[in-house]
Design a protein around this motif. Structure first.
Motif, PDB file in Angstrom:
ATOM      1  N   ASP A  62       0.907  -1.332   0.000  1.00  0.00           N
ATOM      2  CA  ASP A  62       0.077   0.006   0.089  1.00  0.00           C
ATOM      3  C   ASP A  62       0.889   1.489  -0.146  1.00  0.00           C
ATOM      4  O   ASP A  62       0.466   2.336  -0.486  1.00  0.00           O
ATOM      5  CB  ASP A  62      -0.849   0.008   1.148  1.00  0.00           C
ATOM      6  CG  ASP A  62      -1.848  -1.228   1.295  1.00  0.00           C
ATOM      7  OD1 ASP A  62      -2.073  -1.645   0.180  1.00  0.00           O
ATOM      8  OD2 ASP A  62      -2.349  -1.414   2.339  1.00  0.00           O
ATOM      9  N   ARG A  63       2.066   1.316   0.668  1.00  0.00           N
ATOM     10  CA  ARG A  63       2.851   2.464   0.838  1.00  0.00           C
ATOM     11  C   ARG A  63       4.309   1.940   0.414  1.00  0.00           C
ATOM     12  O   ARG A  63       5.159   2.214   1.163  1.00  0.00           O
ATOM     13  CB  ARG A  63       2.752   2.970   2.014  1.00  0.00           C
ATOM     14  CG  ARG A  63       1.715   3.417   2.612  1.00  0.00           C
ATOM     15  CD  ARG A  63       1.450   3.791   4.239  1.00  0.00           C
ATOM     16  NE  ARG A  63       0.335   4.133   4.633  1.00  0.00           N
ATOM     17  CZ  ARG A  63       0.014   5.459   4.792  1.00  0.00           C
ATOM     18  NH1 ARG A  63       0.837   6.573   4.350  1.00  0.00           N
ATOM     19  NH2 ARG A  63      -1.125   6.050   5.387  1.00  0.00           N
ATOM     20  N   THR A  64       4.334   1.401  -0.946  1.00  0.00           N
ATOM     21  CA  THR A  64       5.782   1.152  -1.390  1.00  0.00           C
ATOM     22  C   THR A  64       6.889   2.009  -0.988  1.00  0.00           C
ATOM     23  O   THR A  64       8.162   1.634  -0.756  1.00  0.00           O
ATOM     24  CB  THR A  64       5.914   0.528  -2.552  1.00  0.00           C
ATOM     25  OG1 THR A  64       4.578  -0.053  -2.914  1.00  0.00           O
ATOM     26  CG2 THR A  64       6.900  -0.374  -3.108  1.00  0.00           C
ATOM     27  N   GLU A  65       6.541   3.299  -1.422  1.00  0.00           N
ATOM     28  CA  GLU A  65       7.605   4.393  -1.153  1.00  0.00           C
ATOM     29  C   GLU A  65       8.105   4.432   0.439  1.00  0.00           C
ATOM     30  O   GLU A  65       9.373   4.706   0.616  1.00  0.00           O
ATOM     31  CB  GLU A  65       7.104   5.477  -1.588  1.00  0.00           C
ATOM     32  CG  GLU A  65       7.439   5.770  -3.160  1.00  0.00           C
ATOM     33  CD  GLU A  65       6.953   7.242  -3.807  1.00  0.00           C
ATOM     34  OE1 GLU A  65       6.876   7.807  -3.099  1.00  0.00           O
ATOM     35  OE2 GLU A  65       6.502   7.072  -5.175  1.00  0.00           O
ATOM     36  N   VAL A 148      11.975   3.377  -4.613  1.00  0.00           N
ATOM     37  CA  VAL A 148      11.384   2.102  -4.790  1.00  0.00           C
ATOM     38  C   VAL A 148      12.353   1.518  -6.146  1.00  0.00           C
ATOM     39  O   VAL A 148      12.429   1.933  -7.420  1.00  0.00           O
ATOM     40  CB  VAL A 148      10.075   1.984  -5.339  1.00  0.00           C
ATOM     41  CG1 VAL A 148       9.479   0.587  -5.646  1.00  0.00           C
ATOM     42  CG2 VAL A 148       9.231   2.663  -4.271  1.00  0.00           C
ATOM     43  N   PRO A 149      13.096   0.328  -5.676  1.00  0.00           N
ATOM     44  CA  PRO A 149      13.871  -0.261  -7.056  1.00  0.00           C
ATOM     45  C   PRO A 149      12.774  -0.871  -8.140  1.00  0.00           C
ATOM     46  O   PRO A 149      12.011  -1.753  -7.604  1.00  0.00           O
ATOM     47  CB  PRO A 149      14.665  -1.154  -6.323  1.00  0.00           C
ATOM     48  CG  PRO A 149      14.119  -1.584  -5.045  1.00  0.00           C
ATOM     49  CD  PRO A 149      13.299  -0.447  -4.733  1.00  0.00           C
ATOM     50  N   HIS A 150      13.337  -0.794  -9.451  1.00  0.00           N
ATOM     51  CA  HIS A 150      12.388  -1.340 -10.424  1.00  0.00           C
ATOM     52  C   HIS A 150      13.060  -2.174 -11.248  1.00  0.00           C
ATOM     53  O   HIS A 150      14.588  -2.057 -11.583  1.00  0.00           O
ATOM     54  CB  HIS A 150      11.847  -0.292 -11.518  1.00  0.00           C
ATOM     55  CG  HIS A 150      10.481   0.210 -10.550  1.00  0.00           C
ATOM     56  ND1 HIS A 150      10.640   1.612  -9.881  1.00  0.00           N
ATOM     57  CD2 HIS A 150       9.217  -0.214 -10.582  1.00  0.00           C
ATOM     58  CE1 HIS A 150       9.482   1.728  -9.545  1.00  0.00           C
ATOM     59  NE2 HIS A 150       8.627   0.941  -9.840  1.00  0.00           N
ATOM     60  N   CYS A 151      12.507  -3.330 -11.721  1.00  0.00           N
ATOM     61  CA  CYS A 151      13.454  -4.234 -12.640  1.00  0.00           C
ATOM     62  C   CYS A 151      13.217  -3.511 -14.152  1.00  0.00           C
ATOM     63  O   CYS A 151      12.405  -2.477 -14.466  1.00  0.00           O
ATOM     64  CB  CYS A 151      12.526  -5.461 -12.911  1.00  0.00           C
ATOM     65  SG  CYS A 151      12.891  -6.706 -13.928  1.00  0.00           S
TER      66      CYS A 151
END
Ligand code: CNA
Length: 241
Positions: A62-65, A148-151
């Motif tokens: 819900d609050r990934t950041e 937030v890390p992304h692929c």
């Protein structure tokens, strides 16, 4: 500690053939990583939300950041090295007399010290995966990004860590139970034994010698030799013969 406790622990280590070590966050405090429940631990610092929520599955979804802000700040911030406890266990494993390390820690310091048979009940910050395509990433890949890390596929990367509200990995639990059930001695160290189901695994122990090493309270462990000292300082005095 009186020398007698060290002598008793030395005798237990000397006669054990299948010792299991069951550890928690207190095993890494001497490496500079705070635990949760000591007076300087994470639970005694003030945040917008309690740590149980910041490290929960709900917070991740819900609050990934917010999750990653806390996780980067409070879980990944430490450039820690193995201490005398980690190094002792890795050396004991080489003799064939330590059958496993069962840990609630997620810091990878047992492997960094050289331990091979480690059951990480709560996963590891060193393994991360894309929630969309499943690709795996090491810790460096997560640290190389901010927020937030992304692929590359666009999916959010999640640490392979058991968050509050998530279940433990079946194979890891089964392996840990087998090692504990077959052990002739068990050292329980640096854990408040309050986080379940992990803490409940110690009840599978049927061996002869049980030792608890904890600076503070570790609940009631009947029949244990209780050593009220730092785990690194204690195990650092034990000779591997
Ligand atoms: P906890 O509840 O924070 O308890 C730690 C215990 O260790 C306390 O009883 C302290 O008295 C004791 N302690 C602290 N330092 C020492 C020391 N040097 N020698 C001996 N005893 C000491 O931690 P638990 O592991 O019991 O709780 C389980 C949680 C904490 C797990 O989910 C972990 O993932 C989580 N955690 C892990 C890390 C890590 O990976 N290093 C750090 C912080 C929290």
């Amino acid at each position: 500690m009186g020398d007698s406790n060290i002598e008793k622990l030395q005798e237990i280590v000397d006669r054990s053939r299948r010792l299991v070590f069951f550890g928690g966050a207190g095993v890494s405090t001497e490496s500079g990583i705070p635990d949760f429940r000591s007076k300087d631990g994470l639970y005694n610092q003030k945040y917008k939300f309690p740590p149980e929520y910041m490290l929960s599955h709900s917070c991740f979804v819900d609050r990934t950041e917010d999750f990653y802000e806390f996780y980067r700040d409070k879980i990944l911030a430490y450039e820690a090295k193995p201490n005398a406890a980690h190094l002792f266990l890795a050396e004991l494993e080489k003799t064939g007399r330590l059958s496993a390390v069962v840990t609630q820690n997620i810091d990878g310091l047992h492997q960094a010290a050289g331990s091979k048979r480690v059951f990480e009940l709560h996963g590891s910050v060193h393994r991360n995966y894309c929630t969309r395509c499943g690709k795996f990433f090491d810790l460096a890949a997560v640290k190389a990004q901010t927020g937030v890390p992304h692929c590359p596929c666009g999916g959010v990367i999640k640490p392979d860590v058991v968050l509050y509200g998530e279940g433990l990995d079946d194979d890891t639990v089964t392996g840990a139970i087998k090692a504990i059930a077959e052990a002739d001695a068990m050292i329980i160290a640096g854990t408040s034994l309050t986080v379940y189901p992990a803490a409940g695994l110690i009840r599978y122990f049927r061996g002869r010698d049980l030792v608890v090493i904890n600076l503070g309270d570790a609940g009631d462990v009947p029949g244990a030799l209780f050593i009220h000292q730092k785990v690194g300082e204690t195990l650092g005095q034990i000779k591997i013969k």
